[in-house]
Every structure is written in structure tokens, then in C-alpha cells.
Design a protein around this motif. Structure first.
Motif, short mmCIF file in Angstrom:
data_model
loop_
_atom_site.label_atom_id
_atom_site.label_comp_id
_atom_site.label_asym_id
_atom_site.label_seq_id
_atom_site.Cartn_x
_atom_site.Cartn_y
_atom_site.Cartn_z
N GLN A 128 0.58 -0.74 -9.22
CA GLN A 128 -0.66 -0.59 -9.96
C GLN A 128 -0.37 -0.66 -11.46
OE1 GLN A 128 -2.26 3.18 -8.63
NE2 GLN A 128 -3.33 2.26 -6.91
N ALA A 151 -6.69 1.69 -0.10
CA ALA A 151 -5.78 1.95 -1.21
C ALA A 151 -5.52 0.70 -2.03
CB ALA A 151 -4.46 2.52 -0.69
N GLU A 152 -5.70 -0.50 -1.44
CA GLU A 152 -5.41 -1.77 -2.11
C GLU A 152 -6.57 -2.73 -1.94
OE1 GLU A 152 -2.82 -2.50 -3.91
OE2 GLU A 152 -1.56 -0.75 -3.49
N GLU A 155 -7.99 3.44 -8.60
CA GLU A 155 -7.88 2.00 -8.76
C GLU A 155 -8.73 1.56 -9.95
OE1 GLU A 155 -6.36 -0.71 -7.12
OE2 GLU A 155 -5.05 0.84 -6.28
N SER A 173 -10.02 3.55 -3.72
CA SER A 173 -9.72 4.91 -4.16
C SER A 173 -10.07 5.04 -5.63
CB SER A 173 -8.25 5.25 -3.91
OG SER A 173 -7.40 4.33 -4.59
N SER A 228 0.84 -1.19 0.00
CA SER A 228 0.00 0.00 0.00
C SER A 228 0.86 1.23 0.00
CB SER A 228 -0.91 0.00 1.24
OG SER A 228 -0.12 0.19 2.40
N ALA A 229 0.24 2.41 -0.20
CA ALA A 229 0.98 3.66 -0.25
C ALA A 229 1.58 3.98 1.10
CB ALA A 229 0.05 4.79 -0.68
N LYS A 230 1.00 3.45 2.19
CA LYS A 230 1.52 3.76 3.52
C LYS A 230 2.57 2.75 3.99
CE LYS A 230 -2.72 5.99 5.07
NZ LYS A 230 -3.80 5.99 6.07
#
Length: 324
Positions: free
Chosen positions: A109, A224-225, A199, A196, A10-12
Motif C-alpha cells: 500500500q 482488503a485489495e 485503503e 477497508s 492481500s493481508a491473508k
């Protein structure tokens, strides 16, 4: 045969790691059975049928003869949705004697796969959508692999609801419908898990049912995923989420809803009756190295297609063993 899926990030940071298995089998029913055993068979079936929809359109090609040149190393990155298919194809290709090594980078992605190929940082981009005309005009070529349904999954606690209309789906996402009792389910607040807007799954959902301008309810829990989304849906009562169809779903306490009476199947996907599908494929450079084009030739060859046929046969044998 089961294909193990890479863990996504994920982005985090690193998301919860989860092994995802996808099996393939020929469809014998368009409806979702209430029992988990029949649901598993149906899911396996839809996936293999969908894969053949993509592969069957590829023309036959001659598999290149392995050479004695130093081993080439090809980097693959992008959407995690396509990794299981690519892992199986690359493994079989390597076993065939091809002098090529494949490195799967941590998935991101589709956009990451596309940009990686454009910047010559990747040899193969893993995609969960087709390339646009603009992207192809930038020196990229699209290689189709499979069409995988995007399905509406609800937690087992949502009883009395097996089908949902397009208008009801929109009302849930907008927040107009807040309780399952409003559409024949239990008296419980709906928990909506969403993705999001960037996606591909969300793009497909909007194109098929929600529309471009529908404002999503602020009570939706956005991920996010899709890995984390499916995990959460499986442990949260009265939840609903749009997720790619995977064999793992049959092992989780969730059920798949038909939409306007139409369930996902190879026939409904091919006819266009079932509107939500993810197009899985590869992006390569139009000036790709010979090692890349040789691999693409393998994918389009009789041997590459036979790989999927073998997966069907082995999946059926494993299911028969489970039934004994």
C-alpha cells in the motif's frame, strides 16, 4: 502501448493473480457509450488525459548523461496502482543507457512505500495519494506522475441505470437503498463490494461523497485489495464497487456510472467537477542518492513526457487496427 501491472498481495496471503493492462489515449467524449468498443476507447482516453494532468505540471529537466560507474540498484515498493507507470518509465530509462537497475518489490500500500523510504528500505515509494505536510516534514519529497479517476462500476446485469446521484450513492453504502428498482434499475438486491477504511480508494470515496461518519451497511462485502474487488464485481450480478479506472474494465462485464450527471474525463477532473481521483506519484528522500534524483530528472524531462505521448500514438494505432 500497454503496461502490465504487478500482482498484489492481500493481508491473508497471495491474492488471485491478475495481469492488468493500462493504455493511454486522448479523450474525445465525456459520456460513457453503451457499446464495449466505444467504452474501451473512452477509458483509454481518460487515462492518458489524466496522466498528462500530472506530468504537464512538472518542469522540464535535463536527462543525466550515463556514467561508467558500477550499476546501481534501486528498490521500488508501495501502491500497486502506480506500478504500471513506473515500470514503463524505468524500462525506458534503462534503455536510454542509464547505469541503473530497478527492483520492484511485491506491492503493498501507499503507507508501505512511504515507510520504506523513511526507513531507507526503499529508494522510491510508489504512492496512490499525495504526501501530507507532516510526511514531507519527515524528510520526504513528492514527485507527481498522474491523476487516475476512481469510478463506480456496476455489473452488466444492472440495466436502466447509467447515472447515480450523490445522495443515492450514500444511501446504497448506508443500506437505505437495497434494491436497484428503487433508482430505476431491475428488481434485484444490490450487492455492495467495499474496501477497508485504510485503503486510499475508500478515503477518496468518503472525502468526495460518503462523508467521514457515514456508517456502512453490514451487508457490504469488504475486501482488503482492489484487485479482488474488481474480479468479484465482474462475476457477480447486480453488484456495484468503487474501483480505479483501468483499461481492463472495458474487457469486463461492467459499466461505469456517471455521478450527478458528471462522467470522469480530463476536463471534468481538471475543473474539479468530477470529485474522485487518485493522485499517483513517487516518494523519495530529500537526501536521495544521485541515482534516484537522476531518474526523477528523467521523469520530468522532455524525453520522459514524450514517453507518454508515444503511448497515446501507439494506443490509437492499435485501436484503429482493432476497428478494421
Amino acid at each position: 502501448m500497454y503496461i502490465r501491472r504487478h500482482h498484489s498481495l492481500s493481508a491473508k496471503g497471495a491474492s488471485k493473480q491478475r495481469a492488468q493492462n493500462i493504455s493511454y489515449k486522448k479523450l474525445h467524449s465525456n459520456t460513457v457509450d453503451n457499446t464495449k468498443t466505444m467504452q474501451k476507447k473512452a477509458l483509454n482516453t481518460i487515462l492518458i488525459g489524466s496522466v498528462f494532468l500530472g506530468i504537464a505540471s512538472c518542469s522540464a529537466a535535463t536527462v543525466p548523461t550515463p556514467s561508467s560507474t558500477p550499476e546501481a540498484k534501486l528498490k521500488i515498493g508501495g501502491s500497486s496502482e502506480t506500478y504500471p507507470i513506473l515500470e514503463e518509465l524505468t524500462e525506458r530509462y534503462s534503455k536510454s543507457g542509464a547505469n541503473t537497475q530497478f527492483e520492484f518489490l511485491p506491492p503493498s500500500q501507499t503507507g508501505g512505500g512511504i515507510n520504506g523510504v523513511k526507513l531507507n528500505e526503499l529508494n522510491i515509494g510508489s504512492l496512490s495519494r499525495k504526501l501530507t505536510k507532516e510526511e514531507m516534514s519527515q524528510g520526504l519529497e513528492y514527485v507527481p506522475l498522474a491523476d487516475v479517476p476512481l469510478v463506480m462500476a456496476v455489473h452488466d446485469s444492472v440495466t436502466g441505470v447509467s447515472d447515480i446521484t450523490a445522495e443515492q450513492l450514500k444511501a446504497i453504502y448506508s443500506g437505505e437503498i437495497k434494491n436497484w428498482q428503487e433508482i430505476g434499475g431491475p428488481d434485484a438486491t444490490i450487492t455492495l463490494f467495499d474496501l477497508s477504511e485504510d485503503e486510499n480508494e475508500k478515503v477518496v470515496l468518503r472525502e468526495a461523497y460518503l462523508g467521514k461518519n457515514l456508517e456502512i451497511t453490514p451487508t457490504a462485502v469488504v475486501f482488503a485489495e482492489d484487485d479482488e474487488l474488481l474480479e468479484s464485481a465482474a462475476i457477480t450480478e447486480y453488484s456495484i464497487a468503487a474501483v480505479p479506472l483501468e483499461d481492463e474494465i472495458s474487457e469486463l462485464p461492467v459499466n461505469i456510472l456517471s455521478i450527478d450527471g458528471i462522467a470522469p474525463s480530463p476536463e471534468s477532473i481538471q475543473s474539479g467537477e468530477y470529485a474522485m481521483t487518485l493522485s499517483l506519484g513517487m516518494a523519495i528522500s530529500q537526501q536521495a542518492e544521485s541515482e534516484v534524483t537522476d531518474f526523477v530528472a528523467f521523469v520530468n524531462s522532455e524525453e520522459g513526457q514524450q514517453l507518454l505521448a508515444d503511448a497515446v500514438e501507439e494506443s490509437e494505432e492499435e485501436d484503429d487496427d482493432d476497428d478494421e
